[in-house]
Scaffold this active site. Sequence first.
Site: not given
Ligand code: CP
Ligand code: NVA
Length: 305
Positions: A290, A262, A132, A223
């Site tokens: 973001r 996040c 990410h 997370d």
């Molecule tokens: N942190 C993040 O990527 O959030 P979303 O899944 O809402 O885009």
């Molecule tokens: N680790 C999480 C991040 C979401 C932004 C996922 O992949 O669902």
Amino acid sequence: MADIRHFTDLHHLSKGDLRQIIDRSLDLKRTDPRGTRSKPLAGQTLALIFEKPSTRTRVSFEVGMRQLGGEVVMLTGAEIQLGRGETIADTARVLSRYVDAIMLRTSDEDRLREMAENATVPVINGLTDETHPCQLMADVMTFEELRGPIAGRVAAWSGDGNNVARSWIRAAAMFDFELRLACPDELAPPADLIHWAHREGARVSVGTDPDTTVRGADLVVTDTWVSMGDKDAASRHNLLRPYQVDERLMAQAKPDALFMHCLPAHRGEEVTDGVIDGLQSVVWDEAENRLHAQKGILLWCLGAL
Ligand code: CP
Ligand code: NVA
């Protein structure tokens, strides 16, 4: 196609380019936060493809592209022919004839790779099961906005060794900070990624004890215990319960340490209300950033930095 500026992972860019993106994002936030003064991407269009849900990535890319003067086409995998079996490669070839950049959020990193290999416009990684990188640009930006250079500082991760944790590992190498992770053995980040970080000279360590990991850190990050696509929720909850970031764990970090997540958060699971709503939490600034960081990424991809 070597000169197409894909933003597929942090280590695919040079440290200098990453630095430029962060600095420009910070500058945009200070000088033109809503993009009223300049429209450097006027006449350009970004396609956004989501094969997984999103709030922040979706809205920040759409709003950011519009603030830079560009247009967006929002697509979900299910509503385009991709969902009926058209290949990623063919989708990449076709979209490249219409738009100036493509952002993809998908499961398999190979789908992102296939998009980048076949597109003739920049491809941006909007999250995969493994990475990410856009999130990390906002996170580094947020730390530096509030605390100055991240180089030489200590970040601590407590929780799942998931896509975001893995991007923190890449970031530690690319931005020269120390990263300590506490993860259950079963959910530790892949050994080859840690080896990569060490080969790059990064100070990255992985253990299983949150207390020693967080002690003296400048930043504490976690997370969700169950990422999009994870099936084994019950066993993850069992494994990850000792890794919750609560007030007691947060107190092990430096007194002025920041807390980041996040989002979306699962309150009472990976983080307590007291921490996420507490004075050290910067999650709303992080979410806002973001937007500014996406703008920096878009400007870099489209040669307008
Ligand atoms: N942190 C993040 O990527 O959030 P979303 O899944 O809402 O885009
Ligand atoms: N680790 C999480 C991040 C979401 C932004 C996922 O992949 O669902």
